[in-house]
Design an enzyme around this catalytic site. Structure first.
Site, PDB file in Angstrom:
ATOM      1  CG  HIS A 174      68.300  29.499  63.197  1.00 23.37           C
ATOM      2  ND1 HIS A 174      68.060  30.805  62.863  1.00 23.37           N
ATOM      3  CD2 HIS A 174      68.517  29.481  64.545  1.00 23.37           C
ATOM      4  CE1 HIS A 174      68.109  31.562  63.951  1.00 23.37           C
ATOM      5  NE2 HIS A 174      68.392  30.779  64.978  1.00 23.37           N
ATOM      6  CG  ASN A 175      73.065  25.737  59.289  1.00 25.31           C
ATOM      7  OD1 ASN A 175      73.769  25.466  60.260  1.00 25.31           O
ATOM      8  ND2 ASN A 175      73.365  26.708  58.441  1.00 25.31           N
ATOM      9  CG  HIS A 180      72.925  26.998  65.390  1.00 28.34           C
ATOM     10  ND1 HIS A 180      73.692  27.792  66.213  1.00 28.34           N
ATOM     11  CD2 HIS A 180      71.693  26.930  65.983  1.00 28.34           C
ATOM     12  CE1 HIS A 180      72.974  28.197  67.247  1.00 28.34           C
ATOM     13  NE2 HIS A 180      71.762  27.681  67.131  1.00 28.34           N
ATOM     14  CG  ASP A 208      70.293  28.972  70.588  1.00 26.35           C
ATOM     15  OD1 ASP A 208      70.715  28.675  69.451  1.00 26.35           O
ATOM     16  OD2 ASP A 208      69.132  29.382  70.789  1.00 26.35           O
ATOM     17  CD  GLN A 230      76.397  41.037  65.142  1.00 29.30           C
ATOM     18  OE1 GLN A 230      76.667  40.053  65.822  1.00 29.30           O
ATOM     19  NE2 GLN A 230      75.184  41.228  64.648  1.00 29.30           N
TER      20      GLN A 230
END
Length: 343
Positions: free
Chosen positions: A54-55, A58, A216, A267
């Protein structure tokens, strides 16, 4: 792929996309000062923390994904120029100042954000507030030249979209998308969705929310190498939170225990139960997005191969997973349009 770009290039790219996106480029040039836009992006970038996932990289990835998808589905036929601009700004700021832990952790630890926002989507509420605080400063006020009524509607759309990036709202969104498609299947199948979307402000907002939330969580629908890199970065962040949960003596959330979670297998489950239903809803409504389904089907099969190679599971466990994987892969393949016959 923004992961390998420099800070300066990412900021320039963010501004470039805002200035050149089909559907709002002319409006932006007429209504948003270039110096305000550059300052806004510069401040937003500085407020993102160096988390594994979450940077700001992204944020740029989400902005680009939405920009491309709006072009593919010809969103200018059903979204206004201000809605185009608003969702791109929301993309840049949707994880602003993310602390690298999720809402449940904030609530469990009685974090100041959870207290402030009454345990209700504390992260997403904070991201919204920070974004509009930055835009309220004179030098970075990208809304300064916009009429008040227009700004109020843009702000409403943006807040609702960012709040709907909270994963707890995911299942309800998928359900609502399915209902909208079922009620207007003929229009969507003809690739003429404007009337169906314009039937209510709620339908329009749902599509805006879908674009932001879908982008997202879109790393699993990218080509394999990007998918793999993003997945490991995301799990690195989850495991760091798990370490903090153990240290704090609070329950370790699912996917956060580095000693128990198998990365490839995690995943597979996430794609099967969370992402595939979302992609099915999106591609049913907008067949032009079928490459998402193509990549997702290939990626779940690749994750299964990696899991088999790394974990060497018993034959019965392997067989069960293979059945699940093939079911998802087949469903994704069925969503893909047949290639056009050569002339």
């Amino acid at each position: 792929n923004p992961l390998d770009l420099s800070r300066e290039v990412k900021m320039s790219l963010a501004v470039f996309m805002l200035n050149t996106t089909d559907g709002c480029s002319g409006w932006v040039r007429s209504n948003v000062r270039e110096d305000h836009l550059a300052c806004f992006v510069n401040i937003v970038e500085s407020k993102y923390l160096p988390n594994p996932f979450h940077n700001f990289s992204h944020a740029i990835d989400v902005e680009y994904t939405i920009r491309r998808q709006m072009k593919l589905v010809r969103a200018s036929s059903f979204l206004s120029d201000t809605q185009h601009f608003g969702i791109l700004i929301a993309a840049i700021g949707h994880d602003l100042a993310h602390p690298g832990v999720n809402n449940q952790y904030l609530v469990e630890t009685s974090h100041e954000l959870a207290v402030r926002y009454n345990d209700r989507s504390p992260l997403e509420n904070m991201h919204c507030a920070r974004l509009f605080q930055i835009a309220s400063d004179a030098e970075s006020n990208i809304f300064a030249q916009i009429e008040k009524d227009v700004y109020k509607e843009m702000r409403k759309n943006m807040i609702d979209a960012i709040l709907h990036t909270d994963v707890t709202k995911h299942n309800e969104m998928v359900k609502e998308l399915g209902m909208l498609y079922q009620m207007n299947q003929e229009a969507f199948d003809r690739l003429e969705p404007a009337d169906a979307i314009h039937q209510s402000s709620g339908a329009t907002q749902l599509i805006i929310n879908m674009l932001l939330h879908g982008a997202d969580v879109g790393n699993l629908m990218k080509p394999w190498e990007l998918c793999r890199r993003y997945a490991h970065l995301c799990l690195d962040e989850f495991f760091a939170q798990g370490d903090m949960e153990k240290a704090a003596g609070i329950p370790v959330q699912m996917l956060n225990d580095r000693e128990k979670v198998n990365r490839p297998n995690s995943q597979i489950g996430f794609i099967e139960f969370v992402i595939a239903p979302m992609v099915s809803a999106q591609v049913n409504m907008f067949p032009q997005l079928d490459r998402m389904a193509l990549h997702l089907g290939e990626n779940i099969k690749t994750w299964a191969r990696v899991w088999e190679e790394e974990a060497a599971p018993p034959a019965d466990a392997l067989a069960k997973v293979q059945v699940r994987v093939q079911k998802v892969a087949a469903a994704m393949k069925a969503l893909c349009r047949a290639p056009e016959e050569p002339p």
